[in-house]
Structure formats: structure tokens, C-alpha cells
Design an enzyme around this catalytic site. Structure first.
Site, mmCIF file in Angstrom:
data_model
loop_
_atom_site.group_PDB
_atom_site.id
_atom_site.type_symbol
_atom_site.label_atom_id
_atom_site.label_comp_id
_atom_site.label_asym_id
_atom_site.label_seq_id
_atom_site.Cartn_x
_atom_site.Cartn_y
_atom_site.Cartn_z
ATOM 1 N N ASP A 1 15.704 -70.201 -50.750
ATOM 2 C CA ASP A 1 16.012 -69.515 -49.495
ATOM 3 C C ASP A 1 14.892 -69.849 -48.498
ATOM 4 O OD1 ASP A 1 13.855 -67.928 -50.215
ATOM 5 O OD2 ASP A 1 14.947 -66.022 -50.181
ATOM 6 N N HIS A 2 14.888 -69.140 -47.358
ATOM 7 C CA HIS A 2 13.881 -69.423 -46.320
ATOM 8 C C HIS A 2 12.462 -69.214 -46.833
ATOM 9 C CE1 HIS A 2 15.011 -65.220 -46.313
ATOM 10 N NE2 HIS A 2 13.837 -64.922 -45.778
ATOM 11 N N CYS B 1 12.670 -68.458 -54.394
ATOM 12 C CA CYS B 1 12.766 -67.465 -53.320
ATOM 13 C C CYS B 1 11.381 -66.842 -53.175
ATOM 14 C CB CYS B 1 13.875 -66.440 -53.580
ATOM 15 S SG CYS B 1 13.613 -65.344 -54.990
ATOM 16 N N THR C 1 9.950 -63.965 -54.333
ATOM 17 C CA THR C 1 9.395 -63.499 -55.609
ATOM 18 C C THR C 1 9.879 -64.315 -56.805
ATOM 19 O OG1 THR C 1 11.270 -62.023 -55.896
ATOM 20 C CG2 THR C 1 9.303 -61.106 -54.803
ATOM 21 N N GLY C 2 10.991 -64.987 -56.653
ATOM 22 C CA GLY C 2 11.658 -65.646 -57.782
ATOM 23 C C GLY C 2 12.623 -64.716 -58.499
ATOM 24 N N HIS D 1 11.846 -72.360 -76.498
ATOM 25 C CA HIS D 1 12.507 -71.253 -77.209
ATOM 26 C C HIS D 1 13.836 -70.857 -76.584
ATOM 27 C CE1 HIS D 1 8.612 -69.563 -79.264
ATOM 28 N NE2 HIS D 1 8.780 -70.865 -79.461
ATOM 29 N N HIS E 1 16.015 -70.740 -82.736
ATOM 30 C CA HIS E 1 16.173 -70.417 -81.309
ATOM 31 C C HIS E 1 17.617 -70.648 -80.846
ATOM 32 C CE1 HIS E 1 11.935 -69.824 -81.191
ATOM 33 N NE2 HIS E 1 11.709 -71.057 -81.621
ATOM 34 N N ARG F 1 19.678 -67.653 -81.670
ATOM 35 C CA ARG F 1 19.461 -66.541 -80.727
ATOM 36 C C ARG F 1 20.174 -66.801 -79.404
ATOM 37 N NH1 ARG F 1 13.292 -66.550 -82.882
ATOM 38 N NH2 ARG F 1 13.743 -65.379 -84.792
HETATM 39 C C1 RB5 Z 1 13.453 -62.682 -48.739
HETATM 40 O O1 RB5 Z 1 12.742 -61.911 -47.812
HETATM 41 C C2 RB5 Z 1 13.181 -62.196 -50.158
HETATM 42 O O2 RB5 Z 1 13.764 -60.951 -50.356
HETATM 43 C C3 RB5 Z 1 13.683 -63.199 -51.173
HETATM 44 O O3 RB5 Z 1 13.083 -64.427 -50.937
HETATM 45 C C4 RB5 Z 1 13.398 -62.885 -52.618
HETATM 46 O O4 RB5 Z 1 12.056 -62.589 -52.822
HETATM 47 C C5 RB5 Z 1 14.304 -61.941 -53.284
HETATM 48 O O5 RB5 Z 1 14.205 -61.678 -54.484
#
Ligand code: RB5
Length: 144
Positions: A9-10, A65, A67-68, A98, A133, A136
Site C-alpha cells: 500500500d502507500h 504495508c 505494520t505488515g 517449518h 512440518h 502440520r
Molecule cells: C495505513 O495507514 C496502515 O493502516 C496500513 O499500512 C497497515 O499498517 C495496516 O495494517
């Protein structure tokens, strides 16, 4: 030549650009599924698109993104996708060994670019160990 599919994303756009160059310098073919600017967009759209491409091509995917977390939650809604949010090289190696992860998720606001490159390298160079693995992983699929 191995092909890697990328999407962000951005919030992950700048890291995606850096990782694209990093992967090409290591001889990978890279398909960029967007986004293509820092203009705000919705990570589920990009994550679903990348997962469909991973399913159809069998290639490894990388999702980024802020946080991921958002992209990993989205990706793991797809039965064929095993997405792993990794913060260290060890996470990446174990996600392959794994869990046979086929999508690597990164948090651009959490992880520095240099470390992200090392995590990508670790993910791409590590193979699944199979054996217990695989049993699982089969158990995960039984729930779907
Ligand atoms: C975007 O602001 C943010 O929410 C997105 O990149 C991500 O972290 C969501 O999980």
C-alpha cells in the site's frame, strides 16, 4: 530465473521500490503489482491482487504495508496462501523451513530498509523441510 511478485500500500511504497531494485540486483525477475505512488490506498485490494497472482503463477510473493499486519491478515484469508509477517532473518528462515510460507509480509513503519533486504534474502534462499512440518500444514488445510 526466479520470479518474485511484489505489492504494497502507500505506507510500503518506498520500501517496495527499494526491494524491487534489491531483488533485480540479485538476478530475480520482479513483477510489481502496485501501488505505484504514496497516495493513500487500501491494503486489502493490493494484498488480494497479489495473492491471486501467487496462486496462478506459483511464484513467491512479498507484501508490504505500514505494520505488515493488515496485509498478512488479508493474505491468510486465501486457503492457498501461507503468509508470514517477519521482523528478523530468523523469522524468515523458519517461516520457510517449518511453515512453507509462500508470501512474506513486511512492515515498512516497523523494519528498516537494510534489515528488510536481509529478511527478503533469507526468505528466498531457504527451503521447506517437509516431514513433520508437512503433516502440520495438512492439518491447517483441514480447517478450511
Ligand atoms: C495505513 O495507514 C496502515 O493502516 C496500513 O499500512 C497497515 O499498517 C495496516 O495494517
Amino acid at each position: 530465473m526466479r520470479t518474485v511478485l511484489l505489492a504494497s500500500d502507500h505506507a510500503g511504497f518506498e520500501m517496495k521500490k527499494t526491494l524491487l531494485a534489491h531483488l533485480e540486483s540479485r538476478g530475480f525477475d520482479v513483477v510489481d503489482h502496485g501501488t505505484h505512488s504514496t497516495e493513500s490506498c487500501d491494503y486489502p485490494v493490493l494484498a488480494h491482487k497479489l495473492c491471486e497472482a501467487v496462486k496462478h503463477t506459483g511464484c513467491t510473493g512479498i507484501l508490504i504495508c505500514g505494520t505488515g499486519i493488515g496485509v498478512s491478515i488479508t493474505a491468510n484469508r486465501h486457503a492457498e496462501i501461507r503468509a508470514a509477517l517477519c521482523f528478523t532473518e530468523l523469522h524468515a528462515r523458519l517461516a520457510r523451513r517449518h511453515n512453507n510460507a509462500n508470501v512474506l509480509c513486511l512492515g515498512a513503519r516497523m523494519t528498516g530498509t537494510e534489515l528488510a533486504g536481509a529478511i527478503v534474502d533469507a526468505f528466498l534462499e531457504t527451503r521447506f523441510e517437509g516431514g513433520r512440518h508437512q503433516r502440520r500444514l495438512d492439518m491447517i488445510q483441514q480447517r478450511t
